[in-house]
Design a protein around this motif. Sequence first.
Motif, PDB file in Angstrom:
ATOM      1  N   GLU A 153     -21.321   9.109  35.224  1.00 37.23           N
ATOM      2  CA  GLU A 153     -21.965   7.813  35.332  1.00 37.23           C
ATOM      3  C   GLU A 153     -23.463   7.880  35.120  1.00 37.23           C
ATOM      4  OE1 GLU A 153     -22.579   9.907  38.832  1.00 37.23           O
ATOM      5  OE2 GLU A 153     -20.617   8.931  38.743  1.00 37.23           O
ATOM      6  N   CYS A 186     -22.958   2.430  35.818  1.00 34.37           N
ATOM      7  CA  CYS A 186     -22.178   2.343  34.584  1.00 34.37           C
ATOM      8  C   CYS A 186     -21.397   3.645  34.467  1.00 34.37           C
ATOM      9  CB  CYS A 186     -23.084   2.158  33.371  1.00 34.37           C
ATOM     10  SG  CYS A 186     -24.080   0.654  33.406  1.00 34.37           S
ATOM     11  N   ILE A 211     -16.191   1.238  29.632  1.00 25.83           N
ATOM     12  CA  ILE A 211     -17.341   1.434  30.495  1.00 25.83           C
ATOM     13  C   ILE A 211     -17.182   0.486  31.680  1.00 25.83           C
ATOM     14  CG2 ILE A 211     -19.852   1.326  30.718  1.00 25.83           C
ATOM     15  CD1 ILE A 211     -20.047   1.781  27.695  1.00 25.83           C
ATOM     16  N   VAL A 213     -18.822  -1.283  34.924  1.00 33.04           N
ATOM     17  CA  VAL A 213     -20.134  -1.682  35.440  1.00 33.04           C
ATOM     18  C   VAL A 213     -19.941  -2.183  36.868  1.00 33.04           C
ATOM     19  CG1 VAL A 213     -22.173  -3.118  35.076  1.00 33.04           C
ATOM     20  CG2 VAL A 213     -20.857  -2.296  33.106  1.00 33.04           C
ATOM     21  N   VAL A 234     -24.217  -1.900  27.054  1.00 39.63           N
ATOM     22  CA  VAL A 234     -24.614  -2.486  28.331  1.00 39.63           C
ATOM     23  C   VAL A 234     -26.106  -2.216  28.520  1.00 39.63           C
ATOM     24  CG1 VAL A 234     -24.299  -2.454  30.834  1.00 39.63           C
ATOM     25  CG2 VAL A 234     -22.322  -2.135  29.319  1.00 39.63           C
TER      26      VAL A 234
END
Length: 293
Positions: A153, A186, A211, A213, A234
């Motif tokens: 992450e 993320c 991904i 979030v 993102v």
Amino acid sequence: MSGNAMTPSPNKVVGLVVHGGRPTACEAATAAARQLAETGAQVVGVRGDAWSDASAELREPGAFGAGLDVAVVIGGDGTFLRAAYLVRDQGVPLLGVNLGRLGFLSEIEVMDIPAMVQRVVAGDYQVEERMTLSVEVRDEHGGLIGHSWALNEASIERTVPQRLIVLEVLVGERTFASLPTDAVVCATPTGSTAYAFSARGPILSPLVDAIVVVPVAPHSLFDRTIVVDPNETVTVRPVDGDNACVVSTDGRESLPVPNGGSVRVLRGESPVRMARLVPFDFYGRVRQKFGLR
């Protein structure tokens, strides 16, 4: 994604990445190094791992991955993440040895090292690829000022513990939400069982490309995770005045985000490759890790 085993060769070059702070890891590394050397394999260790053996060549971390066929990781998930940073760019597959604390990245137990040695030198393993994240820090004009990557992450987090931070989250070019929060994580599917999970994010199969979030302790009516396509970018940026923050990649490296700057997260350029001796039972591992019945 998985692929065929590497082509057998008479002299394998095998790296060892070791949690040098744990005596059991050092003992296991010494035993593995000697068993590998007895087969004719060249054994390479990382200088600074706090273990050594006459059978192993020690290299500086920046040169460790060159020419390796496979790297054996003796330690926990943290050691595995460190190993990933050492060898990802060389495409070297990693094989994790569990030392008694069940993690999500290990492959075998210490007792299985002798059998592992024989299979590694014979090239008898499959290679699985795990998605990574590319992380960019940009200034207020959009210029690139920092770059890193992550297997688990990227966490955009406040630097002043006493204050909330307001983070605007964009998917593609469209604003999704502005969140007063402690952090925004993320994560990859691999990382969905790490920090993102502790923030109440979902568990994703490693076969999924996405991904995740996840807002961390948001002071907002909206406290849900969103899952985006890995081909979407993102962007997370601090708003509303003095919102000092950093982006941390796998807890390994922290990059400061300047005032007016932003963090862009997208699919990584290269995957992390993992050596598998047997098919990975992800759901069985989840059951074991969390004591599910």
